[in-house]
Design a protein around this motif. Structure first.
Motif, PDB file in Angstrom:
ATOM      1  N   LEU A  26       0.804  -1.224   0.000  1.00  0.00           N
ATOM      2  CA  LEU A  26       0.000   0.000   0.000  1.00  0.00           C
ATOM      3  C   LEU A  26       0.837   1.274   0.000  1.00  0.00           C
ATOM      4  O   LEU A  26       0.287   2.372   0.019  1.00  0.00           O
ATOM      5  CB  LEU A  26      -0.944   0.007   1.215  1.00  0.00           C
ATOM      6  N   GLY A  27       2.165   1.137  -0.018  1.00  0.00           N
ATOM      7  CA  GLY A  27       3.022   2.322  -0.012  1.00  0.00           C
ATOM      8  C   GLY A  27       2.926   3.094   1.286  1.00  0.00           C
ATOM      9  O   GLY A  27       2.975   4.324   1.284  1.00  0.00           O
ATOM     10  N   LEU A  28       2.819   2.385   2.397  1.00  0.00           N
ATOM     11  CA  LEU A  28       2.704   3.020   3.701  1.00  0.00           C
ATOM     12  C   LEU A  28       4.082   3.247   4.308  1.00  0.00           C
ATOM     13  O   LEU A  28       5.080   2.729   3.829  1.00  0.00           O
ATOM     14  CB  LEU A  28       1.874   2.129   4.637  1.00  0.00           C
ATOM     15  N   GLU A  29       4.120   4.006   5.387  1.00  0.00           N
ATOM     16  CA  GLU A  29       5.343   4.216   6.146  1.00  0.00           C
ATOM     17  C   GLU A  29       5.080   3.764   7.575  1.00  0.00           C
ATOM     18  O   GLU A  29       4.088   4.174   8.184  1.00  0.00           O
ATOM     19  CB  GLU A  29       5.713   5.697   6.132  1.00  0.00           C
ATOM     20  N   LEU A  30       5.948   2.928   8.097  1.00  0.00           N
ATOM     21  CA  LEU A  30       5.786   2.428   9.461  1.00  0.00           C
ATOM     22  C   LEU A  30       6.146   3.519  10.449  1.00  0.00           C
ATOM     23  O   LEU A  30       7.255   4.042  10.434  1.00  0.00           O
ATOM     24  CB  LEU A  30       6.671   1.196   9.691  1.00  0.00           C
ATOM     25  N   GLY A  59       2.337   6.906  19.150  1.00  0.00           N
ATOM     26  CA  GLY A  59       2.653   8.186  18.527  1.00  0.00           C
ATOM     27  C   GLY A  59       4.088   8.630  18.687  1.00  0.00           C
ATOM     28  O   GLY A  59       4.406   9.795  18.439  1.00  0.00           O
ATOM     29  N   GLU A  60       4.987   7.735  19.079  1.00  0.00           N
ATOM     30  CA  GLU A  60       6.381   8.119  19.304  1.00  0.00           C
ATOM     31  C   GLU A  60       7.064   8.704  18.077  1.00  0.00           C
ATOM     32  O   GLU A  60       7.963   9.518  18.203  1.00  0.00           O
ATOM     33  CB  GLU A  60       7.198   6.917  19.798  1.00  0.00           C
ATOM     34  N   ASP A  65      -1.726   7.578  11.246  1.00  0.00           N
ATOM     35  CA  ASP A  65      -2.898   7.691  10.378  1.00  0.00           C
ATOM     36  C   ASP A  65      -3.746   6.425  10.440  1.00  0.00           C
ATOM     37  O   ASP A  65      -4.957   6.475  10.316  1.00  0.00           O
ATOM     38  CB  ASP A  65      -2.475   7.923   8.930  1.00  0.00           C
ATOM     39  N   ILE A  66      -3.077   5.271  10.565  1.00  0.00           N
ATOM     40  CA  ILE A  66      -3.745   3.973  10.616  1.00  0.00           C
ATOM     41  C   ILE A  66      -3.169   3.197  11.799  1.00  0.00           C
ATOM     42  O   ILE A  66      -1.950   3.155  11.982  1.00  0.00           O
ATOM     43  CB  ILE A  66      -3.523   3.152   9.328  1.00  0.00           C
ATOM     44  N   ILE A  67      -4.041   2.602  12.598  1.00  0.00           N
ATOM     45  CA  ILE A  67      -3.624   1.752  13.703  1.00  0.00           C
ATOM     46  C   ILE A  67      -4.290   0.396  13.509  1.00  0.00           C
ATOM     47  O   ILE A  67      -5.520   0.320  13.375  1.00  0.00           O
ATOM     48  CB  ILE A  67      -4.007   2.351  15.074  1.00  0.00           C
ATOM     49  N   ILE A  68      -3.490  -0.652  13.472  1.00  0.00           N
ATOM     50  CA  ILE A  68      -4.001  -2.009  13.250  1.00  0.00           C
ATOM     51  C   ILE A  68      -3.911  -2.768  14.564  1.00  0.00           C
ATOM     52  O   ILE A  68      -2.824  -2.894  15.137  1.00  0.00           O
ATOM     53  CB  ILE A  68      -3.200  -2.713  12.141  1.00  0.00           C
ATOM     54  N   CYS A  69      -5.047  -3.241  15.049  1.00  0.00           N
ATOM     55  CA  CYS A  69      -5.130  -3.928  16.340  1.00  0.00           C
ATOM     56  C   CYS A  69      -5.229  -5.434  16.131  1.00  0.00           C
ATOM     57  O   CYS A  69      -6.275  -5.952  15.736  1.00  0.00           O
ATOM     58  CB  CYS A  69      -6.346  -3.438  17.115  1.00  0.00           C
TER      59      CYS A  69
END
Length: 189
Positions: A26-30, A59-60, A65-69
């Protein structure tokens, strides 16, 4: 994440994990991988997913933007009751929303496994999944229903041992979460 699973399905690089694949796909950034081995949602320690300390660390590296639980299997292994898990899962999501009100939350159910050691039961897994679905629906969060993918018919091809995903499992988990995110954001290709 590292494993010694044979058959060419070993997960030996971060890029092979479900989150590594998802980031790439998805072209995300960790921002942060906040997973802790053996942790539960329920509990009074800072390692519990419902703890303020654990939620604050999300949030460190900037506001997520997205949080996966992905949580629940260790609660089951530890014998946490349905009431304990329900309260902890709801509390966790409320705290996440309060701290990160603009983040998109993805709730991930627990897939099937033949594991039955310690306190783990299939009945509890199913009930926990119902709790996760209830909260995802209540809050309007995305749901990645891994239980629909990792089933009694498919789990052996997805797990390298009785609980942990092999490369095939990581790929299936990534796809399940990717599909949930795309559906949530109405992304079509």
């Amino acid at each position: 994440y590292s494993s010694n699973f044979g058959g060419g399905l070993a997960v030996t690089k971060a890029s092979q994990t479900w989150w590594g694949q998802l980031i790439n796909n998805l072209g995300l950034e960790l921002g942060i991988n906040n997973s802790l081995s053996g942790s539960s949602c329920y509990g009074g320690s800072s390692s519990a997913a419902m703890s303020e300390q654990r939620i604050n660390t999300l949030g460190e590296n900037g506001t997520p933007d997205i949080i996966i639980c992905v949580i629940g299997a260790n609660d089951n292994v530890n014998g946490h009751t349905l009431a304990q898990f329900d309260s902890a899962y709801g509390t966790m999501l409320k705290k996440i929303h309060k701290k990160y009100p603009n983040a998109y939350i993805v709730c991930v159910t627990c897939g099937y496994t033949a594991y039955h050691s310690y306190n783990y039961t299939e009945e509890t897994r199913l009930a926990y999944n119902d709790i996760m679905r209830k909260y995802a629906n209540f809050f309007g969060y995305a749901l990645a229903d891994l239980a629909d993918v990792q089933t009694v018919d498919t789990y052996a091809s997805m797990l390298g041992d009785s609980m942990h995903p092999n490369l095939n499992g990581m790929t299936q988990i990534a796809k399940t979460i990717e599909d949930a995110i795309k559906e949530y954001f109405n992304i079509t290709e």
